[in-house]
Design an enzyme around this catalytic site. Structure first.
Site, PDB file in Angstrom:
ATOM      1  N   SER A 151       0.816  -1.223   0.000  1.00 19.47           N
ATOM      2  CA  SER A 151       0.000   0.000   0.000  1.00 19.47           C
ATOM      3  C   SER A 151       0.844   1.264   0.000  1.00 19.47           C
ATOM      4  CB  SER A 151      -0.872   0.041   1.257  1.00 19.47           C
ATOM      5  OG  SER A 151      -1.757  -1.031   1.263  1.00 19.47           O
ATOM      6  N   HIS A 166      -3.083   1.162  -4.443  1.00 27.96           N
ATOM      7  CA  HIS A 166      -2.569   0.031  -5.225  1.00 27.96           C
ATOM      8  C   HIS A 166      -2.890   0.298  -6.695  1.00 27.96           C
ATOM      9  CE1 HIS A 166      -1.617  -2.861  -1.945  1.00 27.96           C
ATOM     10  NE2 HIS A 166      -2.409  -2.027  -1.288  1.00 27.96           N
ATOM     11  N   HIS A 170      -5.819  -8.442  -1.906  1.00 29.53           N
ATOM     12  CA  HIS A 170      -5.947  -8.920  -0.525  1.00 29.53           C
ATOM     13  C   HIS A 170      -7.116  -9.891  -0.422  1.00 29.53           C
ATOM     14  CE1 HIS A 170      -4.094  -4.913  -0.322  1.00 29.53           C
ATOM     15  NE2 HIS A 170      -3.426  -5.383   0.718  1.00 29.53           N
ATOM     16  N   TYR A 212      -9.407  -9.865   1.716  1.00 30.75           N
ATOM     17  CA  TYR A 212     -10.662  -9.187   2.050  1.00 30.75           C
ATOM     18  C   TYR A 212     -11.347  -8.556   0.838  1.00 30.75           C
ATOM     19  CZ  TYR A 212      -7.837  -4.863   2.219  1.00 30.75           C
ATOM     20  OH  TYR A 212      -7.000  -3.833   1.914  1.00 30.75           O
ATOM     21  N   GLU A 213     -10.605  -8.351  -0.246  1.00 31.07           N
ATOM     22  CA  GLU A 213     -11.271  -7.768  -1.427  1.00 31.07           C
ATOM     23  C   GLU A 213     -11.730  -8.833  -2.423  1.00 31.07           C
ATOM     24  OE1 GLU A 213      -8.642  -5.183  -3.812  1.00 31.07           O
ATOM     25  OE2 GLU A 213      -6.961  -6.007  -2.705  1.00 31.07           O
ATOM     26  N   ALA A 219       2.806  -2.704   3.913  1.00 32.72           N
ATOM     27  CA  ALA A 219       2.660  -1.703   4.975  1.00 32.72           C
ATOM     28  C   ALA A 219       2.197  -2.454   6.217  1.00 32.72           C
ATOM     29  CB  ALA A 219       1.612  -0.678   4.567  1.00 32.72           C
ATOM     30  N   MET A 278      -2.012  -7.129   6.552  1.00 35.56           N
ATOM     31  CA  MET A 278      -3.119  -7.897   5.961  1.00 35.56           C
ATOM     32  C   MET A 278      -2.714  -8.654   4.700  1.00 35.56           C
ATOM     33  SD  MET A 278      -6.110  -5.071   6.434  1.00 35.56           S
ATOM     34  CE  MET A 278      -6.147  -4.040   7.922  1.00 35.56           C
ATOM     35  N   SER A 279      -1.459  -9.022   4.608  1.00 35.04           N
ATOM     36  CA  SER A 279      -1.025  -9.690   3.367  1.00 35.04           C
ATOM     37  C   SER A 279       0.178 -10.583   3.638  1.00 35.04           C
ATOM     38  CB  SER A 279      -0.649  -8.617   2.336  1.00 35.04           C
ATOM     39  OG  SER A 279       0.481  -7.895   2.769  1.00 35.04           O
ATOM     40  N   ASN A 298       2.469   2.837  10.968  1.00 33.40           N
ATOM     41  CA  ASN A 298       1.727   3.320  12.163  1.00 33.40           C
ATOM     42  C   ASN A 298       2.056   2.400  13.317  1.00 33.40           C
ATOM     43  OD1 ASN A 298      -0.066   1.459  10.316  1.00 33.40           O
ATOM     44  ND2 ASN A 298      -0.809   1.146  12.412  1.00 33.40           N
ATOM     45  N   HIS A 303      -6.501   4.634   7.010  1.00 36.22           N
ATOM     46  CA  HIS A 303      -5.809   4.166   5.803  1.00 36.22           C
ATOM     47  C   HIS A 303      -5.016   5.325   5.171  1.00 36.22           C
ATOM     48  CE1 HIS A 303      -4.871   1.512   2.545  1.00 36.22           C
ATOM     49  NE2 HIS A 303      -5.523   2.223   1.650  1.00 36.22           N
TER      50      HIS A 303
HETATM   51  N1  HPA Z   1      -2.865  -3.421  11.076  1.00 35.56           N
HETATM   52  C1  HPA Z   1      -3.091  -4.217   9.991  1.00 35.56           C
HETATM   53  N2  HPA Z   1      -2.648  -3.909   8.786  1.00 35.56           N
HETATM   54  C2  HPA Z   1      -1.939  -2.777   8.633  1.00 35.56           C
HETATM   55  C3  HPA Z   1      -1.678  -1.919   9.713  1.00 35.56           C
HETATM   56  C4  HPA Z   1      -2.170  -2.258  10.997  1.00 35.56           C
HETATM   57  O1  HPA Z   1      -1.971  -1.542  12.000  1.00 35.56           O
HETATM   58  N3  HPA Z   1      -0.969  -0.856   9.216  1.00 35.56           N
HETATM   59  C5  HPA Z   1      -0.802  -1.099   7.884  1.00 35.56           C
HETATM   60  N4  HPA Z   1      -1.389  -2.247   7.519  1.00 35.56           N
END
Ligand code: HPA
Length: 264
Positions: free
Chosen positions: A27, A58, A80, A82-83, A110, A202-203, A226, A238
């Site tokens: 991302s 993306h 992903h 989820y999509e 990310a 998430m990947s 983050n 996001h």
């Molecule tokens: N959690 C899950 N996926 C992420 C995060 C997070 O804090 N930051 C970037 N992708």
């Protein structure tokens, strides 16, 4: 699906000059693609098994070209779970990479930092992962064997060396894969920390495991965008993930370039 003309051209180019590595951008890392001198580019929808990405940040294109004197296949974005609700679709890029002759897969993502040292902006080299997504698909291996980490020690060393040359000491850690799309609760992050996770995203885990099992040599690097849920004030957005990823894209590109130069 019949290959489109653009995909057929990509195939022909890859057959003439086999890519030494495939790179998947996470991302907000789209600017990394500026380093590639592309000879062919095909939108995901034209690649058999892939679909358009629906996630902001993306690009949804696969390019073949030259970077650091190496022929490289670059996935600008990923799909992903989820999509698309299909692990087969999530795995399609790595199958495409293998079909096009690649033996090395370098993934980026990310991630939220869980380890105290993993503040936004830092890069984590993935040593191993925790993947408890369902359905759990490794039953074939449940006969008492220990499943080794699918992250190649040789490639990890190349990342580490490339990082040192750039003055970057890469943090090595464990990536916890969750399906998303929403971020975790603070309690979930405390649980992940207790299980030994250093970062969450998430990947990557499923892609790497399947690629490794199919014989590809894999490495992954997480760009910490983050602090994970509950480890800083306020919610995670996001937009913040994309902004922080974009801010580090140059550094990530330098690192990947260093690895490409070192690839035999
Ligand atoms: N959690 C899950 N996926 C992420 C995060 C997070 O804090 N930051 C970037 N992708």
């Amino acid at each position: 699906m019949m290959p489109t003309l653009a995909f057929q051209r990509l195939l022909d180019c890859a057959q003439a000059d086999r890519p030494v590595a495939a790179i998947v951008l996470g991302s907000g890392m789209g600017r990394v693609a500026e380093r590639l001198r592309a000879v062919q580019a095909v939108p995901f929808v034209e690649v058999p098994g892939l679909q358009a990405t629906s996630v902001q940040g993306h690009h949804g294109q696969v390019s073949l070209g030259d970077w650091a004197g190496r022929r490289v296949l670059l996935f600008e974005g990923r799909l992903h779970y989820y999509e698309c609700q299909s692990w087969r679709t999530v795995a399609a890029p790595l199958q495409t990479a293998q079909f096009l002759g690649t033996r090395v897969l370098l993934l980026t993502n990310a991630a939220g930092g869980i380890h105290d040292a993993l503040l936004p902006g830092r890069l984590m080299l993935v040593r191993d992962h925790i993947e408890w997504n369902r359905p759990y698909c490794w039953q074939g291996l449940m006969r008492g064997e220990v499943r080794p980490s699918p992250y190649s020690p040789r490639l990890r060393q190349l990342f580490y060396d490339a990082g040192l040359t750039l003055g970057l000491r890469l943090h090595e850690g464990v990536y916890a894969a969750v399906t998303g799309p929403c971020y975790e609760t603070p309690a979930e992050i405390r649980a992940l920390r207790a299980w030994g996770a250093d970062a969450v995203g998430m990947s990557t885990a499923r892609e790497v495991q399947l690629a490794h099992d199919a014989g590809l040599e894999c490495a992954a690097v997480s760009l910490i965008t983050n602090r994970a849920a509950g480890l800083s004030d306020g919610p995670i957005h996001h937009g913040e993930v994309l902004t922080n990823a974009a801010a580090q894209a140059e550094r990530l590109a330098d690192l990947l370039e260093g690895v490409l130069r070192r690839l035999g």
